[in-house]
Design an enzyme around this catalytic site. Structure first.
Site, mmCIF file in Angstrom:
data_model
loop_
_atom_site.group_PDB
_atom_site.id
_atom_site.type_symbol
_atom_site.label_atom_id
_atom_site.label_comp_id
_atom_site.label_asym_id
_atom_site.label_seq_id
_atom_site.Cartn_x
_atom_site.Cartn_y
_atom_site.Cartn_z
ATOM 1 N N SER A 26 -12.729 -3.544 -0.343
ATOM 2 C CA SER A 26 -12.978 -3.035 1.016
ATOM 3 C C SER A 26 -14.457 -2.761 1.186
ATOM 4 O O SER A 26 -15.055 -2.061 0.352
ATOM 5 C CB SER A 26 -12.256 -1.708 1.233
ATOM 6 O OG SER A 26 -10.884 -1.884 1.245
ATOM 7 N N LYS B 53 -5.413 4.897 9.238
ATOM 8 C CA LYS B 53 -6.111 5.431 8.060
ATOM 9 C C LYS B 53 -6.929 6.614 8.530
ATOM 10 O O LYS B 53 -7.691 6.506 9.491
ATOM 11 C CB LYS B 53 -6.992 4.327 7.477
ATOM 12 C CG LYS B 53 -7.658 4.683 6.167
ATOM 13 C CD LYS B 53 -8.273 3.419 5.568
ATOM 14 C CE LYS B 53 -9.385 3.706 4.653
ATOM 15 N NZ LYS B 53 -9.330 3.886 3.351
ATOM 16 N N ARG C 229 0.851 -1.190 0.000
ATOM 17 C CA ARG C 229 0.000 0.000 0.000
ATOM 18 C C ARG C 229 0.891 1.245 0.000
ATOM 19 O O ARG C 229 1.703 1.416 0.912
ATOM 20 C CB ARG C 229 -0.864 -0.025 1.257
ATOM 21 C CG ARG C 229 -1.881 1.070 1.392
ATOM 22 C CD ARG C 229 -2.752 0.769 2.616
ATOM 23 N NE ARG C 229 -3.924 1.612 2.699
ATOM 24 C CZ ARG C 229 -3.988 2.723 3.432
ATOM 25 N NH1 ARG C 229 -2.957 3.120 4.137
ATOM 26 N NH2 ARG C 229 -5.113 3.418 3.462
#
Ligand code: TZP
Ligand code: MG
Length: 212
Positions: free
Chosen positions: A109, A138, A40
């Site tokens: 997701s 996040k 990521r």
């Protein structure tokens, strides 16, 4: 579709690993027992993400660990990763499937039962369900689902579930007992002093699920 061991996914977030060398962190996490790696990199330029993906592909391939690329179908193809992980704002699953074909994994997701059912219907291979708990990792997170929310989603879909968000050695077991096939973590591995030890402890917590 390849057979995947879902139990422990390292989400190798380049920003969280800042200051540490991401490749060596991934190697240590593999040594500690992660079964899957997702790369990521929200802030890297495309060429930087691509170059890093090649290195991570080499590292994971040597150890026979599947590699998933976050967000980017193009990078998934160019580094020959095993799959891509898409958010609700990324390319729709059906279009990603047209590009990637049946052999690559597509994860999506989801934060609600509706999103979960929809993703499965459209051909996702697995779901990232979260956040389960609050997390600092996040910034723009949706409402935490808790174990109950995870259980409800589990009832609605058949495809594998990777639970994510605020998961640690303390709560990993209850998450697997609520029906997740595995957990995906960033900080519980990357933000620790001893990555091998932290990973081993997580793997052990998961393997204890259901054994009392
Ligand atoms: N998606 C939902 S929560 C999250 C992502 C990428 C971050 C998880 O990070 P941590 O440190 O494991 O809570
Ligand atoms: Mg995304």
């Amino acid at each position: 579709m390849k057979r995947i061991d879902w139990k422990l996914c390292l989400v190798a977030d380049v920003e969280t690993a800042a200051g540490k060398y991401i490749i060596s962190s991934i190697k240590e996490a593999i040594e500690g027992g992660v079964s899957l790696v997702q790369l990521r990199a929200k802030k890297l330029e495309t060429h930087e993400f691509f170059e890093l993906s090649l290195k991570v592909r080499e590292t994971t391939k040597k150890k026979n660990i599947p590699l998933i690329i976050n967000d980017r179908v193009d990078i998934t193809l160019s580094c020959n990763a095993d799959g891509v992980h898409l958010g609700q704002d990324d390319l729709p699953v059906s279009y990603a499937r047209k590009i990637l074909g049946k052999k690559k994994l597509i994860g999506v997701s989801v934060n609600t039962e509706k999103e979960a059912e929809e993703a499965e219907k459209r051909g996702a291979d697995y779901l990232g369900v979260g956040p389960i708990y609050f997390t600092q990792t996040k910034k723009d997170i949706k409402p935490p689902l808790g174990v109950e929310g995870l259980r409800e989603i589990r009832k609605r879909v058949r495809i594998p579930i990777l639970a994510i968000g605020g998961i640690s050695v303390e709560n990993a077991r209850e998450i697997v007992e609520a029906g997740a096939d595995g957990i995906a973590v960033v900080s519980a591995i990357l933000a620790t002093e001893n990555i091998i030890k932290a990973t081993r402890e997580l793997a052990q917590a998961i393997s204890q699920a259901g054994n009392d």
